[in-house]
Write an enzyme that holds these catalytic residues in place. Structure first.
Site, PDB file in Angstrom:
ATOM      1  CB  CYS A   1       8.601  -1.498  -9.233  1.00 36.81           C
ATOM      2  SG  CYS A   1       7.799  -2.332 -10.718  1.00 36.81           S
TER       3      CYS A   1
ATOM      4  CG  HIS B   1       7.220  -4.936 -13.760  1.00 45.06           C
ATOM      5  ND1 HIS B   1       6.586  -4.307 -12.896  1.00 45.06           N
ATOM      6  CD2 HIS B   1       7.305  -4.531 -14.960  1.00 45.06           C
ATOM      7  CE1 HIS B   1       6.247  -3.321 -13.651  1.00 45.06           C
ATOM      8  NE2 HIS B   1       6.274  -3.400 -14.875  1.00 45.06           N
TER       9      HIS B   1
ATOM     10  CG  HIS C   1       1.249  -3.657  -4.210  1.00 41.96           C
ATOM     11  ND1 HIS C   1       1.643  -2.654  -3.661  1.00 41.96           N
ATOM     12  CD2 HIS C   1       1.477  -3.792  -5.360  1.00 41.96           C
ATOM     13  CE1 HIS C   1       2.505  -1.718  -4.711  1.00 41.96           C
ATOM     14  NE2 HIS C   1       2.060  -2.470  -5.930  1.00 41.96           N
TER      15      HIS C   1
ATOM     16  CB  CYS D   1       3.887  -8.642  -8.650  1.00 40.49           C
ATOM     17  SG  CYS D   1       4.391  -7.312  -7.422  1.00 40.49           S
TER      18      CYS D   1
HETATM   19  O1  PYC Z   1       7.511  -6.204 -10.073  1.00 40.95           O
HETATM   20  O2  PYC Z   1       7.614  -5.558  -7.999  1.00 40.95           O
HETATM   21  C1  PYC Z   1       6.916  -5.594  -8.987  1.00 40.95           C
HETATM   22  C2  PYC Z   1       5.931  -4.914  -9.213  1.00 40.95           C
HETATM   23  C3  PYC Z   1       5.141  -3.733  -8.317  1.00 40.95           C
HETATM   24  C4  PYC Z   1       4.218  -3.218  -8.986  1.00 40.95           C
HETATM   25  C5  PYC Z   1       3.978  -3.673 -10.214  1.00 40.95           C
HETATM   26  N1  PYC Z   1       5.065  -4.480 -10.219  1.00 40.95           N
END
Ligand code: PYC
Length: 317
Positions: free
Chosen positions: A87, A89, A207, A238
């Site tokens: 992840c 973020h 996703h 994301c």
């Molecule tokens: O920012 O990679 C990201 C992420 C994955 C799931 C929620 N945010």
């Protein structure tokens, strides 16, 4: 049991860092620690992310020791239904939280994750750039029949998680369409699973990311809507999804090494991304963004409280 957590958000998407009192996942590598987490830490995961302390969009980050001496720590990310592979973020939120706790300062920090070591640079102004794991487009022009929506075509791409990247199908990518975008991308995710369409090695595509034009082309190159595995949409652009997009753009001959890509999310917050091409043809994405610390708490677990370990998310039932 008592947990200490620090809350932040990155471009609108929350991260809850557990920095004291979390479970011991053993001394294995981070992939092994993640499998221990998946088998043994459901109560912990729910306690942190789900109601009554959390909500469906919450992403948790458990700081763990890393067996790699060069890493400042290891981290397991998780959400309202499961552990995540990676992840970005959350990595940006983690770095800003570690700085808030006085554990790191500006500079480059290696962080161990279940899918590999990433390097995060904290700048003086608070901006964080994450050099992600190698990313690549696995398949392009994949078609899937989505009940109620018709035939949808997209690319399958790895950016630390598996993504199905869609452009030109489904509802317009705008904040007013949140409900329809949620229904559409969730239906696409289910259709991919039903059709046996996966990432490399049979890994689940967890996703789904839909793209449209940015609301302000002077500030971004594209706007996305990202559906996460627990049926909550990503409030940020994301970072792993941006990495998957950078890899797909490069594979399509639309992004050169070093060229800037500004990916807006559904709230119009922007991550900036660039790639380096690796000798094996994969790309190394660098994704930059900001996070803000919003709170600090100690969680208590009263044995008489029936919901001390959280309420299952409706998505998981
Ligand atoms: O920012 O990679 C990201 C992420 C994955 C799931 C929620 N945010």
């Amino acid at each position: 049991m008592r947990l200490k957590v620090l809350d932040s958000h990155t471009g609108g998407e929350p991260t809850r860092v557990v920095y004291e009192g979390g479970p011991d996942l053993g001394a294995g590598d981070l992939a092994t620690q993640a499998s221990v987490f998946r088998k043994e830490c459901e109560d912990f995961r729910r306690s942190v992310c789900n109601e009554p302390r959390g909500h469906d969009a919450m992403v948790g980050a458990l700081i763990t020791p890393s067996p790699r001496p060069e890493c400042v720590c290891g981290v397991i990310f998780f959400n309202n239904v499961a552990a995540l592979n990676m992840c970005i973020h959350g990595t940006i939120g983690l770095v800003v939280s570690l700085a808030h706790l006085g554990r790191i300062g500006p500079g480059v920090h290696a962080i161990d994750t279940p899918v590999g070591v990433v390097h995060a640079e904290l700048e003086e102004g608070g901006r964080v750039t994450v050099a992600n794991v190698p990313s690549y487009r696995y398949r392009s022009g994949v078609e899937v029949d989505v009940p109620g929506w018709g035939r949808v075509m997209g690319d399958i791409s790895w950016g630390g998680n598996w993504f199905f990247l869609i452009e030109g199908f489904g509802p317009t990518v705008s904040f007013e369409n949140l409900a329809a975008l949620t229904d559409f991308t969730w239906a696409v995710k289910a259709a991919l699973a039903a059709a046996g369409i996966t990432g490399e090695g049979g890994m689940e595509i967890d996703h789904v990311e839909s793209f449209g034009p940015p609301s302000d082309p002077t500030k971004a190159d594209s706007r996305n809507f990202v559906m996460c595995p627990g049926r909550a949409y990503d409030r940020s652009p994301c970072g792993t999804g941006t990495s998957a997009k950078l890899a797909a753009l490069h594979a399509a001959g639309k992004l050169a090494p070093g060229e800037l890509w500004r990916q807006a999310g559904i709230l119009d917050t922007v991550f900036e991304g660039r790639i380096e091409v690796l000798p094996d043809g994969k790309v190394l994405p660098r994704v930059s963004g900001h996070a803000w610390v919003t709170g600090e708490s100690t969680y208590h677990f009263d044995p008489a409280d029936p919901f001390r370990f959280g309420i299952p998310s409706a998505t998981a039932i």
